[in-house]
Design an enzyme around this catalytic site. Structure first.
Site, PDB file in Angstrom:
ATOM      1  N   ASP A 168       0.809  -1.234   0.000  1.00  0.00           N
ATOM      2  CA  ASP A 168       0.000   0.000   0.000  1.00  0.00           C
ATOM      3  C   ASP A 168       0.840   1.281   0.000  1.00  0.00           C
ATOM      4  OD1 ASP A 168       0.919  -0.479   2.553  1.00  0.00           O
ATOM      5  OD2 ASP A 168      -0.968   0.002   3.561  1.00  0.00           O
ATOM      6  N   GLU A 253      14.213  -4.043   9.552  1.00  0.00           N
ATOM      7  CA  GLU A 253      15.135  -3.434   8.583  1.00  0.00           C
ATOM      8  C   GLU A 253      16.577  -3.617   9.054  1.00  0.00           C
ATOM      9  OE1 GLU A 253      12.521  -1.965   9.945  1.00  0.00           O
ATOM     10  OE2 GLU A 253      11.216  -1.172   8.369  1.00  0.00           O
TER      11      GLU A 253
END
Ligand SMILES: *[C@@H]1O[C@H](CO)[C@@H](O)[C@H](O)[C@H]1NC(C)=O
Ligand SMILES: *[C@@H]1O[C@H](CO)[C@@H](O)[C@H](O)[C@H]1NC(C)=O
Length: 308
Positions: A168, A253
């Site tokens: 998204d 990450e």
């Protein structure tokens, strides 16, 4: 008699000139077709996108896939969080003309699950069944990396770039141009994320010297998943590199980057990290009325047979 002969000579000379012109004209055409392909090599971008069933899924995937159709040399690895591949995603991919790999793996509910970690888990309703959903994407991204390693191990061309993409987010075509410059790990700013207008690496004299991030700034690499790309070949050099369920939210990450780089090795892209080419947009959860609960005199026509 001689008049006819002269005409034939003219005709022969004319044809000869025509053939010569044709040869001269076609030579540059051949050059245009073949030479640039050899000189301007475009690394393949492997976009890895986990996705899960929800009301706005098709809308989000439609928007993303139609952006990706404009990106050259792109291979989309899409992994569904489900027991089986859904028709919705399979058909969307088939109709897209994209080069893709469709995978699926169901997120395992673990005893140590991060249910209390509100950043990862959302209370959501799918077809009137309400449940917790933990959208960490760990299993899905790791499944994609397994596929990638198997694929690259036998591929003639092992070069490429890996980019982890939410379904998204909003992507400018420019972010894909930037990541093709990656040597090891490239970074760039991400718009509207972590409570900031823009979260970004701080660049001094062309090198990353720190990060401008408010949310959990103590993270080893306080950058969003959309803010970096990794040389694909390095995933073969580091077979152990993967995401982990054991880290708290916001650390995925750092978890993957620690295998490949250090802060001062990061390659700042997007004009030394001064341009925003990707935004961490989030689709608002739609609110749909439940016709069973509303005691309407004229209930709406059932629409279960329509894919939305
Ligand atoms: C990517 O990494 C491999 C080694 O893993 C290296 O040989 C290659 O040159 C790198 N690609 C670029 C574009 O630097
Ligand atoms: C980034 O900054 C360095 C050092 O100031 C400079 O040499 C380089 O040209 C800059 N790169 C871009 C793409 O602007």
């Amino acid at each position: 008699m001689s008049f006819v002969n002269i005409k034939k000579q003219y005709l022969a000379i004319g044809m000869l000139v025509f053939v010569i012109l044709f040869l001269f004209n076609t030579r540059p055409v051949f050059q245009c077709q073949f030479n640039p392909e050899q000189s301007s090599y475009l690394p393949t971008i492997y976009g890895i996108t986990p996705t899960y069933l929800r009301l706005a899924q098709k809308a989000d995937l439609t928007r993303l896939s139609q952006t990706l159709m404009l990106v050259k040399n792109f291979h989309w690895i899409i992994i569904e969080d489900s027991e089986e591949k859904t028709k919705l995603v399979a058909n969307l991919l088939k109709e897209s003309n994209l080069k893709y790999t469709h995978l699926n793996v169901k997120t395992q509910k673990s005893k140590h699950s991060t249910l209390l970690d509100i950043n990862v888990c959302v209370f959501q309703t799918v077809k009137f069944n309400t449940s917790w959903y933990c959208a960490s994407g760990v299993e899905q991204r790791n499944t994609a990396l397994d596929w990638l390693r198997t694929h690259l191990a036998t591929a003639e061309d092992k070069r490429g770039v890996v980019y982890f993409m939410d379904d998204d987010n909003t992507y400018s075509l420019k972010v894909f141009e930037e990541m093709r410059k990656v040597k090891k790990v490239g970074v760039w700013p991400v718009g509207i994320v972590g409570g900031m207008r823009v979260e970004m690496p701080v660049v001094t004299d062309g090198k990353v010297s720190g990060f401008n991030a408010w949310w959990k700034p103590f993270r080893p690499f306080p950058i969003d998943m959309a803010g970096f790309a990794i040389n694909a070949t390095m995933f073969l050099d580091h077979p152990e590199a993967k995401f982990s369920r054991k880290v708290q939210s916001g650390f995925q990450e750092s978890e993957i980057l620690k295998y490949f780089t250090t802060t001062d090795e990061l390659e700042p892209l997007a004009d030394n990290c001064t341009k925003v080419y990707v935004w961490h947009t989030r689709t608002q959860k739609p609110s749909i009325l439940n016709p069973k609960k509303l005691k309407l005199k004229h209930p709406p026509i059932p629409d279960d047979h329509i894919e939305v």
